[in-house]
Design a protein around this motif. Structure first.
Motif, PDB file in Angstrom:
ATOM      1  N   ASP A   1      47.633  41.604  31.811  1.00 35.71           N
ATOM      2  CA  ASP A   1      46.577  41.802  32.797  1.00 35.71           C
ATOM      3  C   ASP A   1      46.855  41.014  34.073  1.00 35.71           C
ATOM      4  OD1 ASP A   1      44.034  42.891  33.601  1.00 35.71           O
ATOM      5  OD2 ASP A   1      43.179  40.882  33.277  1.00 35.71           O
TER       6      ASP A   1
ATOM      7  N   LEU B   1      49.723  42.667  36.008  1.00 34.10           N
ATOM      8  CA  LEU B   1      49.300  43.887  36.703  1.00 34.10           C
ATOM      9  C   LEU B   1      48.482  43.570  37.947  1.00 34.10           C
ATOM     10  CD1 LEU B   1      48.361  46.185  33.698  1.00 34.10           C
ATOM     11  CD2 LEU B   1      50.332  46.392  35.214  1.00 34.10           C
ATOM     12  N   LYS B   2      47.618  42.561  37.857  1.00 33.17           N
ATOM     13  CA  LYS B   2      46.814  42.168  39.019  1.00 33.17           C
ATOM     14  C   LYS B   2      47.697  41.583  40.118  1.00 33.17           C
ATOM     15  CE  LYS B   2      42.493  41.498  36.572  1.00 33.17           C
ATOM     16  NZ  LYS B   2      41.540  40.522  36.035  1.00 33.17           N
TER      17      LYS B   2
ATOM     18  N   ALA C   1      49.660  44.431  41.803  1.00 32.31           N
ATOM     19  CA  ALA C   1      48.828  45.207  42.729  1.00 32.31           C
ATOM     20  C   ALA C   1      48.506  44.399  43.982  1.00 32.31           C
ATOM     21  CB  ALA C   1      47.549  45.641  42.035  1.00 32.31           C
ATOM     22  N   ARG C   2      48.211  43.108  43.823  1.00 33.63           N
ATOM     23  CA  ARG C   2      47.865  42.260  44.962  1.00 33.63           C
ATOM     24  C   ARG C   2      49.029  42.151  45.945  1.00 33.63           C
ATOM     25  NH1 ARG C   2      47.711  37.283  42.831  1.00 33.63           N
ATOM     26  NH2 ARG C   2      46.033  37.913  41.443  1.00 33.63           N
TER      27      ARG C   2
ATOM     28  N   SER D   1      45.829  49.778  36.447  1.00 34.61           N
ATOM     29  CA  SER D   1      45.327  48.480  36.015  1.00 34.61           C
ATOM     30  C   SER D   1      44.929  48.426  34.548  1.00 34.61           C
ATOM     31  CB  SER D   1      44.116  48.095  36.871  1.00 34.61           C
ATOM     32  OG  SER D   1      43.107  49.081  36.708  1.00 34.61           O
ATOM     33  N   ASP D   2      45.164  49.489  33.794  1.00 31.26           N
ATOM     34  CA  ASP D   2      44.793  49.506  32.381  1.00 31.26           C
ATOM     35  C   ASP D   2      45.889  48.834  31.565  1.00 31.26           C
ATOM     36  OD1 ASP D   2      43.639  49.939  29.953  1.00 31.26           O
ATOM     37  OD2 ASP D   2      43.986  52.104  29.924  1.00 31.26           O
TER      38      ASP D   2
END
Length: 146
Positions: free
Chosen positions: A45, A48-49, A52-53, A62-63
């Motif tokens: 998690d 992935l964050k 993306a950031r 984001s899953d």
């Protein structure tokens, strides 16, 4: 003698270490600090964050249930999301998307829904569905060539 006072927002649980996660298809690794007692699911998690950031490509989503984490040092199976990251003794990992057949099995959906989704993108299936006929691929090729 001056005593070191721990900051209020800092958690003093376990050791922390720098983790390097390479996303399959991306330019370079993502690096961040984690607690050794964190679960692999939380690491996925966080990766992935961070991905993306930073605005990296390709866009992943984001899953966290759509991804698997592998240890880069050992050729092994994917790491269980319920293991702690510190128990592996590694610092370099590879993040990959789950194959479609694993996603369908994990979601608990029926195989009919999966087969329907897979066949809907085919142009042959679209023609057969549109005409409501069973046209052999040989005839479709013949029609398109003419």
């Amino acid at each position: 003698m001056l005593l070191y006072k721990q900051k209020k927002n800092q958690v003093a649980k376990g050791k922390r270490f720098l983790l390097s996660v390479t996303v399959l298809g991306s330019a370079g690794p993502i690096r961040f600090v984690v607690n050794e007692e964190e679960l692999v699911a939380a690491v996925i998690d966080t990766a992935l964050k961070s991905y993306a950031r930073e605005g990296r490509l390709p866009i992943l989503g984001s899953d966290l249930n759509d991804f698997l984490l592998y240890c880069r040092n050992a050729a092994s199976d994917a790491i269980s999301p319920w293991e702690t990251i510190g128990s592996l003794g590694a610092r370099n990992f590879m993040l990959c998307k789950k194959p479609q057949h694993l996603k369908a099995a994990d979601d608990g959906r029926s195989t009919a829904a999966f087969a329907q989704k897979g066949g809907s993108g085919s142009w042959k299936a679209w023609i057969n569905k549109s005409l409501n006929l069973k046209i052999s691929p040989r005839w479709i090729s013949y029609i398109l060539i003419k």
